[in-house]
Write an enzyme that holds these catalytic residues in place. Structure first.
Site, PDB file in Angstrom:
ATOM      1  N   VAL A 246       0.842  -1.204   0.000  1.00  0.00           N
ATOM      2  CA  VAL A 246       0.000   0.000   0.000  1.00  0.00           C
ATOM      3  C   VAL A 246       0.876   1.253   0.000  1.00  0.00           C
ATOM      4  CG1 VAL A 246      -1.809   1.258   1.233  1.00  0.00           C
ATOM      5  CG2 VAL A 246      -1.859  -1.237   1.210  1.00  0.00           C
ATOM      6  N   CYS A 247       1.913   1.235   0.833  1.00  0.00           N
ATOM      7  CA  CYS A 247       2.827   2.386   0.917  1.00  0.00           C
ATOM      8  C   CYS A 247       3.476   2.676  -0.439  1.00  0.00           C
ATOM      9  CB  CYS A 247       3.922   2.128   1.940  1.00  0.00           C
ATOM     10  SG  CYS A 247       3.314   1.857   3.602  1.00  0.00           S
ATOM     11  N   THR A 248       3.809   1.637  -1.166  1.00  0.00           N
ATOM     12  CA  THR A 248       4.445   1.820  -2.479  1.00  0.00           C
ATOM     13  C   THR A 248       3.520   2.606  -3.409  1.00  0.00           C
ATOM     14  OG1 THR A 248       5.736  -0.187  -2.204  1.00  0.00           O
ATOM     15  CG2 THR A 248       5.410   0.575  -4.468  1.00  0.00           C
TER      16      THR A 248
ATOM     17  N   GLU B 201       1.139   4.667  -2.445  1.00  0.00           N
ATOM     18  CA  GLU B 201       0.934   6.033  -1.927  1.00  0.00           C
ATOM     19  C   GLU B 201       2.120   6.952  -2.243  1.00  0.00           C
ATOM     20  OE1 GLU B 201      -1.986   5.792   1.834  1.00  0.00           O
ATOM     21  OE2 GLU B 201       0.097   5.306   2.257  1.00  0.00           O
ATOM     22  N   ILE B 202       3.323   6.429  -2.093  1.00  0.00           N
ATOM     23  CA  ILE B 202       4.497   7.245  -2.426  1.00  0.00           C
ATOM     24  C   ILE B 202       4.480   7.519  -3.936  1.00  0.00           C
ATOM     25  CG2 ILE B 202       7.023   7.286  -2.511  1.00  0.00           C
ATOM     26  CD1 ILE B 202       6.082   7.604   0.323  1.00  0.00           C
TER      27      ILE B 202
END
Ligand code: BEZ
Length: 208
Positions: free
Chosen positions: A44-46, A48-49
């Site tokens: 998920v973080c990938t 978002e960034i």
């Protein structure tokens, strides 16, 4: 420590993927979109960034500087950015703070032990050029943020500052706005020459 809307946000020194910063100096006369993510090399973080990087021009046109943070080390951030660029078809052009001891995460109340005792949750802080917190949102680990909403609230905050209005539910740029009750009808005649609809004495809507 929790930070409330209207508070001066904590200042700090940090190592980032673009070199060392002092936070308030780095914001300068811009707005900041300061957001935490739980961990590098996570799915998920990938996204978002990557989404933040894809929206680089949208943030710049609003005079907003994005900056990320996780409780990972700088070398992990640098290695992971390569993955973000490759998988999200973008170029990460904003700094990500390394906070391995979680000092900044704790100062901004990004650690929620019910979710994880060391990783930050998905916090959003919209900070104005006076370094005051204007909006905060907190998402859990397993829900990616809505970037349309992040841009929308920045637009709403900046319009409210510029035009002394409030924005109704689900407002989007160009939509009708609300004349705050603090503005009398007499004063409103000067500020809103196009007039307004009075639905109730406390609910006046106008187009800008
Ligand atoms: C993710 O970014 O996919 C993630 C990170 C931490 C916990 C769960 C999901």
């Amino acid at each position: 420590m929790s930070i409330h809307i209207g508070d001066l946000v904590p200042d700090f020194e940090a190592e980032t993927t673009q070199g060392p910063i002092r936070f308030h100096d780095w914001i300068g006369d811009h707005w900041a979109f300061f957001f935490s993510h739980p961990a590098d090399f996570t799915p998920v973080c990938t996204t978002e960034i990557g989404r933040t990087a894809q929206l680089s021009k949208e943030f710049a046109s609003r005079r907003v500087r994005p900056i990320g943070l996780s409780t990972d080390w700088i070398h992990a951030h640098r290695e992971w950015i390569e993955d973000v660029n490759a998988t999200q078809n973008t170029h990460v052009d904003f700094p990500i703070i390394a906070d391995p001891e979680a000092k900044i995460a704790r100062a901004f109340d990004m650690i929620h032990p019910g979710e994880d005792v060391t990783d930050a949750v998905r916090s959003v802080f919209i900070i104005d050029p006076d370094k005051k917190l204007r909006l905060t949102m907190t998402y859990p680990m397993n829900v990616g943020r809505n970037f349309d909403e992040i841009l929308r609230v920045i637009d709403a905050l900046q319009l409210a500052d510029a035009r002394r209005i409030a924005t109704p539910a689900d407002w989007t740029p160009g939509g009708k706005v609300i004349i705050p009750v603090s503005i009398s009808n007499d004063e409103a005649k000067d500020i809103f020459p196009k007039g307004w609809d009075t639905l109730r004495s406390y609910l006046r809507v106008t187009e800008l």
